[in-house]
Motif scaffolding. Structure first.
Motif, PDB file in Angstrom:
ATOM      1  N   THR A  85       1.005  -1.137  -0.049  1.00 39.11           N
ATOM      2  CA  THR A  85       0.002   0.052   0.020  1.00 39.11           C
ATOM      3  C   THR A  85       0.884   1.274  -0.035  1.00 39.11           C
ATOM      4  OG1 THR A  85      -0.267   0.085   2.418  1.00 39.11           O
ATOM      5  CG2 THR A  85      -1.842  -0.954   1.073  1.00 39.11           C
ATOM      6  N   SER A  87       1.470   5.330   1.053  1.00 41.07           N
ATOM      7  CA  SER A  87       1.050   6.685   1.869  1.00 41.07           C
ATOM      8  C   SER A  87       2.152   7.700   1.338  1.00 41.07           C
ATOM      9  CB  SER A  87       1.766   6.429   3.552  1.00 41.07           C
ATOM     10  OG  SER A  87       0.541   5.311   3.750  1.00 41.07           O
ATOM     11  N   SER A  97      -3.359   8.044   2.398  1.00 41.19           N
ATOM     12  CA  SER A  97      -2.834   6.814   2.119  1.00 41.19           C
ATOM     13  C   SER A  97      -3.905   6.155   1.283  1.00 41.19           C
ATOM     14  CB  SER A  97      -2.485   5.834   3.329  1.00 41.19           C
ATOM     15  OG  SER A  97      -3.616   5.828   4.159  1.00 41.19           O
ATOM     16  N   HIS A  99      -4.955   2.516   1.050  1.00 37.83           N
ATOM     17  CA  HIS A  99      -4.606   1.110   1.280  1.00 37.83           C
ATOM     18  C   HIS A  99      -5.773   0.375   0.761  1.00 37.83           C
ATOM     19  CE1 HIS A  99      -2.316   1.685   5.454  1.00 37.83           C
ATOM     20  NE2 HIS A  99      -1.677   2.276   4.366  1.00 37.83           N
ATOM     21  N   SER A 133       4.186   0.307   2.147  1.00 37.03           N
ATOM     22  CA  SER A 133       4.159  -0.449   3.371  1.00 37.03           C
ATOM     23  C   SER A 133       3.738  -1.799   2.693  1.00 37.03           C
ATOM     24  CB  SER A 133       2.757  -0.247   3.969  1.00 37.03           C
ATOM     25  OG  SER A 133       3.113   1.101   4.752  1.00 37.03           O
TER      26      SER A 133
END
Length: 154
Positions: A85, A87, A97, A99, A133
């Motif tokens: 993901t 951000s 972000s 996600h 991430s």
């Protein structure tokens, strides 16, 4: 288009549960910023490897009481998927972000509009950060590409 940052790389399962922070400089305030991110493959399609990984995870994470019922239904968890993901932070702090499970993403930031999950507003000069991430890599390797540019289009 005014390219500000571009990178690519390969992740492996050992990279799961980590973060990659990429910094780039905006020398002056900008009107519009685009972040393009993609990764491949999305799924682990090999059922033999997936069965082994799913059963290992269930033995590790499920209670003894849950394990047998879940192990018998391991195919319900197939196919396994990679998940990375995005951000974004501007020089003043968090901008939002994405996600999402989409393996191809294009995000836009401007003073008046922003992609879902991000905050519209001034795009100040300074050091910006895009963080990937890496939640889970289940394939032997996973290739990603990240590109940031100012202005319209590509």
């Amino acid at each position: 288009m005014n390219l500000r940052f571009e990178t690519a790389g390969t992740l492996t399962p050992i990279c799961s549960k980590t973060h990659l922070a990429f910094r780039f400089h905006l020398p002056q305030p900008s009107d519009e910023l685009h972040i393009q991110f993609s990764y491949v493959p999305k799924r682990l399609e090999d059922p033999v490897t997936a069965e082994r990984e799913i059963k290992t995870a269930l033995h590790r994470d499920a209670t003894e009481k849950q394990q047998q019922a879940l192990i018998e239904r391991w195919e319900e968890f197939f196919p396994l998927q990679n998940l990375i993901t995005v951000s974004i932070d501007d020089p003043e702090g968090f901008r939002g972000s994405a996600h999402r499970h989409d393996p191809v993403q294009l995000h836009k930031l401007s003073e008046t509009e922003a992609s879902p999950g991000f905050t519209a507003g001034e795009l100040p000069k300074g050091i910006w950060t895009v963080t990937l991430s890496v939640h889970c890599i289940v394939t032997p390797d996973c290739h990603y590409e990240l590109k940031v540019w100012e202005g319209e289009g590509e």
